[in-house]
Motif scaffolding. Sequence first.
Motif, mmCIF file in Angstrom:
data_model
loop_
_atom_site.group_PDB
_atom_site.id
_atom_site.type_symbol
_atom_site.label_atom_id
_atom_site.label_comp_id
_atom_site.label_asym_id
_atom_site.label_seq_id
_atom_site.Cartn_x
_atom_site.Cartn_y
_atom_site.Cartn_z
ATOM 1 N N ARG A 137 35.177 50.343 38.907
ATOM 2 C CA ARG A 137 36.004 49.215 38.459
ATOM 3 C C ARG A 137 37.443 49.666 38.202
ATOM 4 O O ARG A 137 38.396 49.008 38.606
ATOM 5 N N ARG A 138 37.603 50.815 37.540
ATOM 6 C CA ARG A 138 38.942 51.323 37.248
ATOM 7 C C ARG A 138 39.689 51.697 38.527
ATOM 8 O O ARG A 138 40.878 51.376 38.685
ATOM 9 N N ALA A 139 38.979 52.369 39.452
ATOM 10 C CA ALA A 139 39.628 52.773 40.701
ATOM 11 C C ALA A 139 40.088 51.553 41.493
ATOM 12 O O ALA A 139 41.190 51.543 42.061
ATOM 13 N N LEU A 140 39.253 50.508 41.525
ATOM 14 C CA LEU A 140 39.610 49.305 42.275
ATOM 15 C C LEU A 140 40.776 48.580 41.627
ATOM 16 O O LEU A 140 41.729 48.183 42.310
ATOM 17 N N THR A 141 40.728 48.412 40.310
ATOM 18 C CA THR A 141 41.803 47.680 39.640
ATOM 19 C C THR A 141 43.132 48.424 39.721
ATOM 20 O O THR A 141 44.197 47.799 39.725
ATOM 21 N N ASP A 142 43.081 49.755 39.796
ATOM 22 C CA ASP A 142 44.317 50.530 39.913
ATOM 23 C C ASP A 142 45.008 50.328 41.258
ATOM 24 O O ASP A 142 46.236 50.398 41.346
ATOM 25 N N LYS A 143 44.238 50.106 42.308
ATOM 26 C CA LYS A 143 44.844 50.028 43.638
ATOM 27 C C LYS A 143 45.161 48.600 44.094
ATOM 28 O O LYS A 143 45.788 48.409 45.132
ATOM 29 N N LEU A 144 44.735 47.614 43.315
ATOM 30 C CA LEU A 144 45.011 46.225 43.686
ATOM 31 C C LEU A 144 46.473 45.869 43.481
ATOM 32 O O LEU A 144 47.160 46.424 42.622
ATOM 33 N N ASP A 145 46.951 44.918 44.280
ATOM 34 C CA ASP A 145 48.232 44.269 44.011
ATOM 35 C C ASP A 145 47.991 43.102 43.061
ATOM 36 O O ASP A 145 46.889 42.520 43.040
ATOM 37 N N TYR A 146 49.017 42.748 42.302
ATOM 38 C CA TYR A 146 48.881 41.674 41.320
ATOM 39 C C TYR A 146 49.967 40.620 41.537
ATOM 40 O O TYR A 146 50.934 40.527 40.776
ATOM 41 N N PRO A 147 49.798 39.810 42.586
ATOM 42 C CA PRO A 147 50.792 38.758 42.845
ATOM 43 C C PRO A 147 50.765 37.701 41.745
ATOM 44 O O PRO A 147 49.698 37.332 41.244
ATOM 45 N N MET A 148 51.925 37.235 41.348
ATOM 46 C CA MET A 148 52.025 36.189 40.334
ATOM 47 C C MET A 148 52.033 34.832 41.033
ATOM 48 O O MET A 148 53.071 34.247 41.318
ATOM 49 N N TYR A 149 50.834 34.338 41.332
ATOM 50 C CA TYR A 149 50.701 33.033 41.979
ATOM 51 C C TYR A 149 51.262 31.939 41.080
ATOM 52 O O TYR A 149 51.904 30.996 41.543
ATOM 53 N N THR A 150 50.964 32.055 39.784
ATOM 54 C CA THR A 150 51.478 31.118 38.782
ATOM 55 C C THR A 150 51.811 31.928 37.525
ATOM 56 O O THR A 150 51.565 33.137 37.459
ATOM 57 N N ALA A 151 52.317 31.245 36.518
ATOM 58 C CA ALA A 151 52.621 31.924 35.249
ATOM 59 C C ALA A 151 51.357 32.424 34.561
ATOM 60 O O ALA A 151 51.430 33.281 33.668
ATOM 61 N N ARG A 152 50.191 31.915 34.968
ATOM 62 C CA ARG A 152 48.920 32.317 34.350
ATOM 63 C C ARG A 152 48.184 33.385 35.157
ATOM 64 O O ARG A 152 47.064 33.754 34.800
ATOM 65 N N SER A 153 48.783 33.878 36.204
ATOM 66 C CA SER A 153 48.138 34.916 37.011
ATOM 67 C C SER A 153 48.041 36.227 36.227
ATOM 68 O O SER A 153 48.830 36.481 35.306
ATOM 69 N N THR A 154 47.096 37.074 36.620
ATOM 70 C CA THR A 154 46.936 38.392 35.998
ATOM 71 C C THR A 154 48.117 39.271 36.393
ATOM 72 O O THR A 154 48.334 39.512 37.581
ATOM 73 N N PRO A 155 48.871 39.804 35.428
ATOM 74 C CA PRO A 155 50.130 40.486 35.769
ATOM 75 C C PRO A 155 49.992 41.935 36.216
ATOM 76 O O PRO A 155 50.829 42.425 36.970
ATOM 77 N N HIS A 156 48.945 42.636 35.737
ATOM 78 C CA HIS A 156 48.845 44.057 36.061
ATOM 79 C C HIS A 156 47.417 44.556 35.806
ATOM 80 O O HIS A 156 46.561 43.821 35.270
ATOM 81 N N ALA A 157 47.169 45.816 36.185
ATOM 82 C CA ALA A 157 45.819 46.379 36.141
ATOM 83 C C ALA A 157 45.253 46.401 34.730
ATOM 84 O O ALA A 157 44.060 46.100 34.527
ATOM 85 N N GLU A 158 46.051 46.779 33.749
ATOM 86 C CA GLU A 158 45.532 46.876 32.384
ATOM 87 C C GLU A 158 45.089 45.507 31.869
ATOM 88 O O GLU A 158 44.042 45.380 31.214
ATOM 89 N N ALA A 159 45.861 44.484 32.167
ATOM 90 C CA ALA A 159 45.484 43.125 31.764
ATOM 91 C C ALA A 159 44.206 42.687 32.474
ATOM 92 O O ALA A 159 43.350 42.017 31.878
ATOM 93 N N PHE A 160 44.070 43.089 33.743
ATOM 94 C CA PHE A 160 42.880 42.714 34.494
ATOM 95 C C PHE A 160 41.649 43.412 33.924
ATOM 96 O O PHE A 160 40.583 42.801 33.783
#
Length: 243
Positions: A137-160
């Motif tokens: 889970r940590r490895a996957l979340t670290d390599k993902l991009d975090y596009p801000m589709y809306t103001a409520r989108s997940t902003p970064h790996a730690e938040a996810f």
Amino acid sequence: MVISPLLRQLARTRRFTLGAPARFTVAPDGARVLFLRSRAGDDPVGCLWSLDPASGAEHLLADPDVREIAHPHLARLNEACGHTVHLAVFEEGEVLYIDKVESRYPVRMYSRIGKPVAITVAAVAKLLLADLPEPERRALTDKLDYPMYTARSTPHAEAFRKELAKVREQGWATDLGGHEESINCVAAPIRGADGRVVAAMSVSAPNVVVTADELLTLLPQVRRTADAISGEYSGRTPIKEAP
């Protein structure tokens, strides 16, 4: 991509002994083709497959068992609530829709079977990723991009990761305007005999049809449906014979 060589490739070896491929979706870069194909020519249940056109290698992404078992339950839930119902699985680093029952309302969601979801915001994705072992889970979340589709989108790996921990503990997930401001979603996991999450199902609706708070009142019904699918899929619930 030129389709005719693809069809010739699909026609080789065992492919048409399983059933004719159908409903092709070609990745934008042409590197992968998703298609449905049954286990046998007389089997009406389609599996979701992935084909690498360059090598001819194919992979079974979604075994039909969970889709076959889940579909009647999804259809009944859709009939009861009227909203779009999805079923999704995690395969090869992506979360893919493998079934969909359309809303009865004229305002509908754009989503397709075989299409990857927005993995950092979708409720079904949160459930599937929350169940992964912590190192994966940590490895996957670290390599993902975090596009801000809306103001409520997940902003970064730690938040996810924080959101996934919450989802893992509570056993359900939401997407309240995280991908599209006007779309809300509630989801529940489907578990196998070992308790691991094998798929996730959701109910989604635009807020012009139902508010987020109103959609959340369906959560108990969504969870009961997921539990019923889990019981049948894992063998805990006897399958009743048709009269």
